[in-house]
Design a protein around this motif. Structure first.
Motif, PDB file in Angstrom:
ATOM      1  N   VAL A 105       0.844  -1.049  -0.109  1.00  0.00           N
ATOM      2  CA  VAL A 105      -0.131   0.093   0.083  1.00  0.00           C
ATOM      3  C   VAL A 105       0.884   1.203  -0.072  1.00  0.00           C
ATOM      4  O   VAL A 105       1.653   1.460   0.973  1.00  0.00           O
ATOM      5  CB  VAL A 105      -0.929   0.055   1.280  1.00  0.00           C
ATOM      6  N   TYR A 106       0.687   2.149  -1.041  1.00  0.00           N
ATOM      7  CA  TYR A 106       1.524   3.217  -1.169  1.00  0.00           C
ATOM      8  C   TYR A 106       1.006   4.341  -0.481  1.00  0.00           C
ATOM      9  O   TYR A 106      -0.240   4.772  -0.615  1.00  0.00           O
ATOM     10  CB  TYR A 106       1.849   3.628  -2.490  1.00  0.00           C
ATOM     11  N   LEU A 107       1.641   4.772   0.951  1.00  0.00           N
ATOM     12  CA  LEU A 107       0.886   5.913   1.596  1.00  0.00           C
ATOM     13  C   LEU A 107       1.057   7.135   0.903  1.00  0.00           C
ATOM     14  O   LEU A 107       2.246   7.379   0.296  1.00  0.00           O
ATOM     15  CB  LEU A 107       1.411   5.977   2.852  1.00  0.00           C
ATOM     16  N   HIS A 108       0.268   8.255   1.259  1.00  0.00           N
ATOM     17  CA  HIS A 108       0.333   9.454   0.691  1.00  0.00           C
ATOM     18  C   HIS A 108       0.870  10.254   1.828  1.00  0.00           C
ATOM     19  O   HIS A 108       0.777  10.146   2.981  1.00  0.00           O
ATOM     20  CB  HIS A 108      -0.809  10.026   0.265  1.00  0.00           C
TER      21      HIS A 108
ATOM     22  N   ASP B 261      -0.780  10.984   5.326  1.00  0.00           N
ATOM     23  CA  ASP B 261      -1.657   9.788   5.925  1.00  0.00           C
ATOM     24  C   ASP B 261      -0.990   9.699   7.296  1.00  0.00           C
ATOM     25  O   ASP B 261       0.070   9.725   7.514  1.00  0.00           O
ATOM     26  CB  ASP B 261      -1.500   8.606   4.913  1.00  0.00           C
TER      27      ASP B 261
ATOM     28  N   ASP C  70      -6.313  10.034   6.621  1.00  0.00           N
ATOM     29  CA  ASP C  70      -5.892  11.173   6.084  1.00  0.00           C
ATOM     30  C   ASP C  70      -5.559  12.468   7.130  1.00  0.00           C
ATOM     31  O   ASP C  70      -5.650  12.230   8.197  1.00  0.00           O
ATOM     32  CB  ASP C  70      -6.437  12.021   4.775  1.00  0.00           C
TER      33      ASP C  70
ATOM     34  N   ARG D 223      -6.465   3.377   0.468  1.00  0.00           N
ATOM     35  CA  ARG D 223      -5.217   3.658  -0.439  1.00  0.00           C
ATOM     36  C   ARG D 223      -4.998   2.404  -1.739  1.00  0.00           C
ATOM     37  O   ARG D 223      -4.256   2.527  -2.422  1.00  0.00           O
ATOM     38  CB  ARG D 223      -3.941   3.652   0.418  1.00  0.00           C
TER      39      ARG D 223
ATOM     40  N   ARG E 171       4.629   9.785  -8.437  1.00  0.00           N
ATOM     41  CA  ARG E 171       3.275  10.210  -7.947  1.00  0.00           C
ATOM     42  C   ARG E 171       3.091  11.587  -8.372  1.00  0.00           C
ATOM     43  O   ARG E 171       1.910  12.186  -8.477  1.00  0.00           O
ATOM     44  CB  ARG E 171       2.799   9.725  -6.459  1.00  0.00           C
TER      45      ARG E 171
END
Ligand code: F6R
Length: 604
Positions: free
Chosen positions: A204-207, A210, A223, A231, A380
Motif C-alpha cells: 500500500v503506497y501511503l500519501h 496519511d 488522511d 489507498r 506520484r
C-alpha cells in the motif's frame, strides 16, 4: 538515508523487524535499533554499527507483537549508541523511529527542555517522543497525541511510534518514503519495498499526511484530517530473489551481471517489430507536441544518465539542458508550459530532485519522472511517469539502473525528437535496432572483460582521470564517480577537451587516464590522449573492438562490441563499472555499503 521498519502480527515480530532492517541496510549503516511493545512496556535495543551488531545484543526480553526498527545514516549527531534510534520520551513509554530531517527541532527542543523534558541524544528525532509525551500528559488519547505532535513538525519525515498502553503502531509520512506491506493479518511498514519483499509483495503506497494504525489484526489509513481513506493494495512484480545476493560476493557484482536482463525489460515491448518506431504505452506520437525544450533534473549517477540523454537530444536538434537537482532547487532555470522537465531518479525519493521537480511544477512546466520505483514520490508527483524496470538495486553504487536509465531515456529521446522537431531522427531505425541488441552486447562485455586483470595495475596511483566527448563524456564522469565511491581513491571525470584548461597540471606518470571513445569525435579525443601520454601518463582506452585507430594509439584497451555510437557509452560504462569493482575488491573496501554514503538521499 536511514531506513525505518515496523511489523505488527499475532506472534513475536522481532525477527521480522530485524530481517526488514537487514534488507534496508543499504539506506544507512552507522547504527541501528529496535523497539517492541512487551508485556512489561516498551523494550529497546540499539547500537552503533551495522545490523549484525544489533542482532548480537537483541534477546528474548523484548519479544512482542508490535515492533519498530531503524538503520541510521547520521545527519544530526555522530553515530553513537545514544544517537541511534528508536528514541524514547522521559518515561520510556513512547518510542519513535524517524527518517528525514525535522527542521524546527532546535526551537522544539528548547521549548520541551524548558518544560522539564530531558534529552539524551543530539538528534532532531528525539523531540518527537517528547512532544507525544507532552500531549499524552495533557490528556489526549494516543492517536490524538500522535497527530498533535506531528502537526508541530516542520521538515521531512517518515515516523513510526510505539506508545505503551495502545494496541497499534502509529506511523505517518511527509516528504520521506513509507510503504505498507500486507501479508494475511501481518502488517509491515518500511522506507522501501525490499525491506519486506521476502514476506509479501502486496503493498500500500501511503500519501503525504496519511496516518496509519498498524494493529495485530490489520491496518487503517486516515488522511491528515483523520478521515478514513482507501489507498488500495498493489502487487509489486519484484520477487524476493531479486533482492538477494544469489551467490555473488557483493550485490554490486550481482547487479552488474544483471544488466542484460534489466536492459531486456527496459526495452521490452517498447520498440516496434520493424525497429522503425518507439512504442511507449503512455506516450504515443504527439504526446510532446508543443514542447520546445527539455530540462533534466537529477543527482549523481542519474545526473550522468541525464547528461547522456541531453547529448542525444542536442544531437537531434532538440534544445536540452541537464541540471544537478540541488543547484536547480537553489537557482531554478526559467521554464514555461513549453518546457518538459524530466526528473531522472532511480529511487524516486531523492530530496534534491523532488525539491527541484516541485519548483518546475510550480513554475508551470510539464513534468515527467523517469524512475525505477512505482509508487515513489517522484512518480506520484510528476504529471507522468516512465519506469525503467531495472528491479531492486541494493548496492549503494548505482550500476544496472544507469544502463536502464540510458536505454529508457534513449527511447524517450526518439519520441521527443519526432514530436518537437516534426521529423524522426536521421538514424532512428539504426538506433532502435542497436537498443534491441544492447542486452546481448552487454552480455558479451561481461563475459569477455579483462577489467579484473587490469585492476591490479591501476589500484595504486596518485589519482585517475576519466575523459570522453559527446556521449562518452557522461560515461567518463560516471566512471570516475563509481571509482571514488567504492575504492575511496581519487578519480576525476572530465570532458576530454577540458583537461588542458587546468587539470593537465596534475597529470604525471602516476595518474592513469581512462579515455572513453564512442566512435565519434575520436580524432580530437586522441589528441587529448597524446597530451597526457607526452606527460608520461599510462592510458587505458575503452573503445569498440573494431576501432583500430584507437587500439593502435594507446597502451591498453578495454574493448567492447561494435554498436551504434550513441549507445557505445553504455557498453564502455560496464567496463568501467568492472574496473572500479575489481580495484575496490582488491583494496578490500566495503563495496555494497561505502563509507559515508547511503542509497537514497532523502535530505537536501
Ligand atoms: C552513485 C549513486 C548516487 C545516486 C544519486 C541519485 O552510485 O547511486 O549518485 O545516483 O544519489 O539517486 P536517485 O537516482 O535515487 O535519485
Amino acid at each position: 538515508m536511514c531506513g525505518i521498519t515496523a511489523c505488527a502480527g499475532s506472534d513475536d515480530v522481532v525477527d521480522a523487524v530485524l530481517t526488514g532492517l537487514k534488507n534496508l541496510e543499504y539506506r544507512g549503516y552507522d547504527s541501528a535499533g529496535v523497539a517492541t511493545l512487551t508485556e512489561e512496556g516498551i523494550g529497546v535495543h540499539k547500537r552503533e554499527g551495522g545490523i549484525d551488531r544489533l542482532v548480537d545484543v537483541v534477546d528474548d526480553s523484548i519479544a512482542g507483537r508490535l515492533g519498530i526498527g531503524h538503520t541510521r545514516w547520521s545527519t544530526h549527531g555522530a553515530p553513537t549508541d545514544e544517537n541511534a534510534h528508536p528514541h524514547t520520551d522521559c518515561t520510556g513509554s513512547v518510542a519513535v523511529v524517524h527518517n528525514g530531517i525535522i527542521e524546527n527541532y532546535d526551537e522544539l527542543r528548547g521549548e520541551l527542555s524548558a518544560a522539564g523534558h530531558l534529552f539524551t541524544s543530539e538528534t532532531d528525532t528525539e523531540v518527537v517522543p517528547h512532544l507525544i509525551e507532552a500531549e499524552l500528559a495533557a490528556g489526549h488519547e494516543p492517536e490524538a497525541a500522535f497527530r498533535r505532535a506531528i502537526d508541530r513538525l516542520e521538515g521531512s519525515y517518515a515516523i513510526a511510534a510505539l506508545i505503551d498502553g495502545t494496541d497499534a503502531i502509529l506511523a505517518t509520512r511527509r516528504g520521506s518514503p513509507l510503504v505498507l506491506g500486507v501479508d494475511g493479518d501481518r502488517r509491515f511498514l518500511a522506507s522501501d519495498v525490499p525491506s519486506f519483499l521476502e514476506f509479501t509483495s502486496r503493498v500500500v503506497y501511503l500519501h503525504d499526511g496519511d496516518v496509519v494504525r498498524l494493529a495485530t489484526d490489520g491496518h487503517e489509513v486516515t488522511d491528515a484530517d483523520g478521515d478514513p481513506v482507501d489507498r488500495g493494495i498493489d502487487t509489486v512484480d519484484w520477487g524476493s530473489e531479486d533482492a538477494e545476493r544469489d551467490g555473488y560476493d557483493h550485490y554490486m557484482r550481482k547487479e552488474i551481471s544483471e544488466q542484460p536482463d534489466a536492459l531486456e525489460r527496459a526495452v521490452r515491448g517498447r520498440i516496434a517489430d520493424d525497429d522503425r518506431d518507439v512504442v511507449l504505452e503512455d506516450f504515443p506520437p504527439g504526446t510532446f507536441d508543443g514542447i520546445s525544450e527539455v530540462h533534466f533534473l537529477s543527482c549523481g549517477t542519474s545526473h550522468h544518465a541525464s547528461l547522456y540523454a541531453r547529448q542525444l537530444l542536442c544531437d537531434r536538434g532538440v534544445p536540452a539542458h541537464a541540471f544537478t537537482a540541488g543547484e536547480y532547487a537553489t537557482t531554478p532555470a526559467p521554464v514555461s508550459e513549453e518546457t518538459l522537465v524530466v526528473a531522472v531518479t532511480q529511487s524516486g525519493e531523492t530530496a534534491d530532485t523532488l525539491a527541484s521537480l516541485r519548483h518546475a511544477d510550480a513554475a508551470g512546466a510539464r513534468t515527467l519522472a523517469v524512475t525505477n520505483v512505482v509508487g515513489s514520490t517522484a512518480a506520484r508527483e510528476a504529471d507522468d511517469a516512465l519506469f525503467i524496470r531495472a528491479g531492486p538495486e541494493i548496492g549503494v553504487a548505482a550500476t544496472k539502473t544507469f544502463s536502464s536509465q540510458v536505454a529508457v531515456l534513449a527511447l524517450l529521446v526518439e519520441r521527443l525528437t519526432e514530436d518537437v522537431t516534426g521529423t524522426p531522427s536521421d538514424d532512428r531505425e539504426g538506433m532502435l535496432s542497436a537498443l534491441r541488441a544492447l542486452p546481448s552486447h552487454v552480455g558479451r562485455v561481461l563475459e569477455e572483460s579483462t577489467a579484473a586483470s587490469l585492476a591490479g595495475r591501476y589500484g595504486e596511483a596518485d589519482g585517475r582521470f576519466f575523459i570522453g566527448r559527446g556521449v562518452a563524456y557522461p560515461v567518463a564522469r560516471e566512471g570516475a564517480l563509481k571509482f571514488k565511491e567504492i575504492t575511496y581513491e581519487h578519480a576525476e571525470g572530465f570532458a576530454a577537451g577540458e583537461l588542458k584548461h587546468g587539470p593537465l597540471a596534475l597529470v604525471t606518470r602516476d595518474t592513469p587516464v581512462f579515455a572513453v571513445f564512442s566512435g565519434r569525435h575520436d580524432t580530437k579525443t586522441l589528441n587529448n590522449v597524446e597530451e597526457v601520454r607526452s606527460r608520461g601518463a599510462p592510458v587505458v582506452a575503452v573503445a569498440s573492438e573494431r576501432n583500430d585507430r584507437v587500439l593502435e594509439s594507446v597502451d591498453e584497451c578495454l574493448a567492447v562490441p561494435e554498436t551504434h555510437p550513441d549507445l557505445l557509452g553504455v557498453l564502455a560504462n560496464v567496463q568501467l563499472q568492472l574496473v572500479s569493482y575489481h580495484v575496490a575488491d582488491l583494496l578490500d573496501r566495503s563495496i555494497d555499503k561505502p563509507r559515508n554514503l547511503a542509497k537514497s538521499v532523502t535530505v537536501e
